[in-house]
Design an enzyme around this catalytic site. Structure first.
Site, short mmCIF file in Angstrom:
data_model
loop_
_atom_site.label_atom_id
_atom_site.label_comp_id
_atom_site.label_asym_id
_atom_site.label_seq_id
_atom_site.Cartn_x
_atom_site.Cartn_y
_atom_site.Cartn_z
N CYS A 80 32.30 -16.77 4.24
CA CYS A 80 30.95 -17.31 4.02
C CYS A 80 31.03 -18.81 3.72
O CYS A 80 32.07 -19.31 3.30
CB CYS A 80 30.28 -16.62 2.83
SG CYS A 80 30.07 -14.84 3.06
N VAL A 81 29.91 -19.48 3.92
CA VAL A 81 29.85 -20.92 3.64
C VAL A 81 28.75 -21.19 2.60
O VAL A 81 27.64 -20.67 2.72
CB VAL A 81 29.56 -21.73 4.93
CG1 VAL A 81 29.35 -23.21 4.61
CG2 VAL A 81 30.72 -21.59 5.91
#
Lengths: 212, 169
Positions: free
Chosen positions: B37-38
């Site tokens: 995830c970012v």
């Protein structure tokens, strides 16, 4: 200003626990017993599955499943394909991983204090055995055919490890099926594990539909 | 000593697919356990309003469902957070943007697009920000390790913790 969750805090995917007598609960129980039997064979001690909890949970719960998101864990990741495609992830706390490594290597409890190559190899093999026994039992119950990959182990914080599964879940929805159970050996050791089974089509997968 | 470090802060977790915004200097927005995830952190230096998004997937067009949470996608979350920040008094010209995450957690690769989702998330976030005329001030992305990203609305500071090491982004 109160911190705002956007766009609305009222949007919440379903959260429920399957009753133990439900088809899903019973199938998972049978599969959990198969895993316990396999674990008993390889560790040389009788092991039983206990405290089974099968739930549908919102995706936001994933990184805190079984503990805190920054806890260090060992995660064993497997993929399966056949009638359904998907993933299995087994998650152990470090303490549980050390315990399981000792069991797998037939060592006295407390021998493993760090995850060297031997311990990781033992844990990966446990993932192979546990994953394949679980899936074989589950496939038999639901009358589907599944092949499972060899596991890959990763050691990282819980949230990051589970992001692998999160990406797969998110592709198909905002909820996931969580199976949590303890494996208790006759000498009192509790090898609790969090097991995530994520068919690529989620609750619409063939095996889940057959249990509906 | 920074402004934030003088205050007793309240940690506001930003979970998977969530976007949270605040202008309370006593808050800290935290995206725990970013793997593939970012985390996208935006702060307006004048309005002192901050937002943090926890992006899971790159593009909503790839989704097989149409009625799911749009904020888990980079191409939906980034425009949404800019809109919300502007609605709260922020302006794009003052936004300071930092991103973290996008690790490749499994090293085997090849078998599935899931193995490569981290770099695709990073690419999509960069594209969306560029499309909307925003420059990334600093980033800590890719690699193979998980991160926890924190954004302090009091002074816009962003920290990233990874492998037991805390650094300012």
């Amino acid at each position: 200003m109160v911190p705002r969750l956007l766009p609305s805090e009222s949007i919440s995917p379903p959260r429920f626990t399957f009753a133990s007598e439900s088809p899903v609960g019973q199938a998972m129980s049978v599969a959990g017993d198969a895993v316990a039997a396999a674990l008993g064979e390889i560790s040389g001690a009788a092991v039983r599955a206990d405290n089974l909890n099968v739930s549908m949970l919102p995706l936001t719960d994933l990184t805190t499943l079984g503990g805190l998101p920054e806890d260090e864990v060992v995660a064993l990741f497997l993929t399966f394909n056949g009638t359904d495609d998907g993933q299995i992830m087994l998650v152990y706390s470090m303490e549980q991983a050390f315990m399981l490594a000792d069991q797998m290597l037939w060592q006295p409890p407390g021998t493993t204090t760090e995850l060297d190559e031997m311990a990781l190899s033992a844990l990966t093999e446990s993932g192979n055995i546990l994953g394949s026994h679980f899936l074989t039992a589950f496939a038999d119950i639901t009358n589907v055919e599944l092949d499972i990959s060899t596991p890959e182990a990763l050691v990282d914080i819980r949230g990051a490890a589970l992001s692998v599964t999160a990406a797969a879940v998110a592709h198909y929805g905002d909820s996931f099926l969580s199976i949590q159970l303890d494996f208790v050996s006759e000498d009192g050791l509790n090898l609790g594990a969090t097991l995530l089974v994520v068919p690529d089509e989620g609750m619409q997968s063939t095996m889940m539909r057959r249990l509906a | 000593m920074t402004v934030a470090s003088k205050l007793k802060v309240t940690q506001i977790p930003v979970g998977l697919g969530e976007l949270k915004q605040t202008d309370n200097p006593k808050d800290v927005l935290v995206a725990y356990g970013l793997g593939s995830c970012v985390g996208v952190a935006i702060w307006d230096s004048n309005a002192r309003v901050a937002a943090l998004a926890h992006v899971i997937l790159p593009q909503s067009a790839a989704s097989s469902r149409r009625n799911d949470n749009p904020l888990k996608y980079a191409d939906r979350a980034v425009p949404a957070m800019i809109n919300e920040l502007e609605r709260a008094g922020g302006h794009k010209s003052r936004f300071i943007v930092r991103i973290a995450g996008g690790a490749q957690m499994l090293r085997a690769g090849g078998a599935s697009e899931i193995f490569n989702i981290g770099s695709r998330n990073v690419d999509q976030v960069r594209q969306e920000l560029a499309r909307l005329g925003l420059r990334i001030s600093s980033e800590d992305v890719l690699g193979h390790q998980g991160r926890t990203m924190s954004l302090y609305p009091a002074d816009g500071r962003v920290t990233v913790k990874s492998a037991g090491t805390l650094k300012e982004l």
